[in-house]
Every structure is written in C-alpha cells, then in structure tokens.
Design a protein around this motif. Sequence first.
Motif, mmCIF file in Angstrom:
data_model
loop_
_atom_site.group_PDB
_atom_site.id
_atom_site.type_symbol
_atom_site.label_atom_id
_atom_site.label_comp_id
_atom_site.label_asym_id
_atom_site.label_seq_id
_atom_site.Cartn_x
_atom_site.Cartn_y
_atom_site.Cartn_z
ATOM 1 N N LEU A 22 -1.885 -3.428 0.501
ATOM 2 C CA LEU A 22 -1.652 -4.650 1.266
ATOM 3 C C LEU A 22 -1.418 -4.354 2.741
ATOM 4 O O LEU A 22 -0.853 -5.171 3.467
ATOM 5 C CB LEU A 22 -0.442 -5.403 0.688
ATOM 6 C CG LEU A 22 -0.595 -5.894 -0.754
ATOM 7 C CD1 LEU A 22 0.706 -6.512 -1.251
ATOM 8 C CD2 LEU A 22 -1.743 -6.891 -0.864
ATOM 9 N N ASP A 42 2.314 -11.870 -1.989
ATOM 10 C CA ASP A 42 1.168 -11.295 -1.267
ATOM 11 C C ASP A 42 0.075 -10.857 -2.242
ATOM 12 O O ASP A 42 -1.125 -11.029 -1.972
ATOM 13 C CB ASP A 42 1.608 -10.107 -0.418
ATOM 14 C CG ASP A 42 2.464 -10.526 0.769
ATOM 15 O OD1 ASP A 42 2.393 -11.714 1.152
ATOM 16 O OD2 ASP A 42 3.205 -9.678 1.299
ATOM 17 N N ALA A 43 0.489 -10.310 -3.368
ATOM 18 C CA ALA A 43 -0.483 -9.901 -4.378
ATOM 19 C C ALA A 43 -1.211 -11.119 -4.934
ATOM 20 O O ALA A 43 -2.419 -11.059 -5.211
ATOM 21 C CB ALA A 43 0.211 -9.143 -5.505
ATOM 22 N N GLU A 83 -3.878 -12.147 -2.538
ATOM 23 C CA GLU A 83 -4.995 -11.197 -2.602
ATOM 24 C C GLU A 83 -5.829 -11.440 -3.861
ATOM 25 O O GLU A 83 -7.054 -11.307 -3.836
ATOM 26 C CB GLU A 83 -4.448 -9.766 -2.600
ATOM 27 C CG GLU A 83 -5.518 -8.682 -2.619
ATOM 28 C CD GLU A 83 -6.391 -8.699 -1.382
ATOM 29 O OE1 GLU A 83 -7.551 -8.240 -1.480
ATOM 30 O OE2 GLU A 83 -5.928 -9.183 -0.330
#
Length: 269
Positions: A67, A169-170, A173
């Motif tokens: 990330l 955040d994952a 993504e």
Amino acid sequence: MNRYCSHQSGSFYLLLYFVCCCQSVISSESFVVAHQVLCKRRFTRKMKFLEYTPLDSLNLFLDHLNLGDCTIKGRLDAFSCKQTGIDRKLSISLEHEILDYLGKSSDSDPASPVDHLACRTSRKTLIYLVLTLGHLYPDYDFSAVKAHLFFKEEDWDGFKQIFDMYLSDASREWVASIGGSSLLESMTTAIDEVIKIKECDIYSYNPDSDSDPVLEKGALWSFNFFFYNRKLKRVVSLSCFCTSNLGGDGFLPNTASDEDDDVLVDMDM
C-alpha cells in the motif's frame, strides 16, 4: 519445565543423554535447549488443515498487499477439530495445564475471557483456539494458561469494527483491482461457505506486545480472529498484520499442509 511437556515419553531424555555423552557436551544448558525444542514440537502436528477454494482468491490478495508506505499480509485458514490421529497426549497435557492453573488460582485472578475455565466445554474451546494459534505460528511457544488471558468473545459488530479500522485501505484496493463485491462482503461469503457464520462463536486474540509473535518481529499492528462452529467442529482463522516499507519486512508463517495431523481428541461440544 512446562507442564504439558512433562507427559512426553522418557525415551526422549534417554536418547538425549546418550547423544550428549557421545559428543562430550552434556550440560544443563544443552539439555534445556533440547527440551525447549521438544516443547515447541508439540504444536507441529495438530489441527487438520482443510482446503477450501473460496478462500484462495482472498489469500492471494492478502498475501503481500503493498500500500505504499506499508504492506499488509494476511490469510484465512480452515481447520478441522475432529481427531485424525491416535496421539491424545497433546490435548490431555493442555487440559492438565489448565486444571493445574485453576487449582492454584485465587478469587483475585482475572476471569477468563473464554467463558469460565471451570466449565469443561470452555476448556475444550480454549484448547482448540490455542492449537490453532500454534498452527498459525509454529515457531512460537504458546501457553494455554497465558493465552486465555488474551482471548475475547466477540460479536459480528466487533469484528466489523476491527476490520474497518485496519483494512479500510485494503478494502479500497480490493474494489480498485478486483471489483464486484466489497472485501468484507467477499470475505463474509467465503467464510460462510466454509463454516456457516450464523452458527459460529467468534473470538479475537489480542495479546500484549510481549506475547504477540508478530509484533515481536516489528509489525505495526496485528489481529487474529477465529470463527468456531461447534456443530461442524471447524475453525476458520483470519490473521493479518502490517509492516512498514521503510523498515524491515515482517513475516507470516506458512500454515497450509495436507500432511499436518490433528491429534485432538474428538470431543463432543
């Protein structure tokens, strides 16, 4: 000497003595080191790993998620709690460890987060959870008595809160690279196919820094969740940690092997 290692066959010690004598290096230090190796081996063959295709795409995505400033590593694993071997010593020794702890504990000791250890069903649950931890981190020496202080029974909202806190955040993504359902929805669907979430008890493992096998290696954060279906006698674990890309890399031990044997007693839960 760890109590759950005291049940090992005395033949090991006779062999150890013979080898040390042959090498002319017998000492208390060498004996202790070899004994510690034996203690750690108690977790090398335990919960039977179960292969489930629904988990594969999620594990591939979480295997090494870069990330930018940090990297997230995680995986989902499924295990059977049913007995596949004849060796009952591991589960029995853990049971003895817990009972010994109960016999020495006082009213001032902290209550167990996994219900009350005086209840046999709760002790079995704790043994399953500790054995799963041992499979996830085979190089770390877990104690059932110490580990029980860090387990906490969770509900779905508690799990979702941790998920959103650490994997936001994952999740973004995932949507950008995979599309379709969100990461949480995809994970929920996959876990449900394996273990039926609505029938599960959910536990988290939140140790202090001295008892976390990942934080000891320099991870920024980590979490471990366990979905336990008593009826199916299965456990699905979700383990994640994050390391900084500005420093050393973290690790996540290999956990999948068809050759792993489960030495748990087939307990009625």
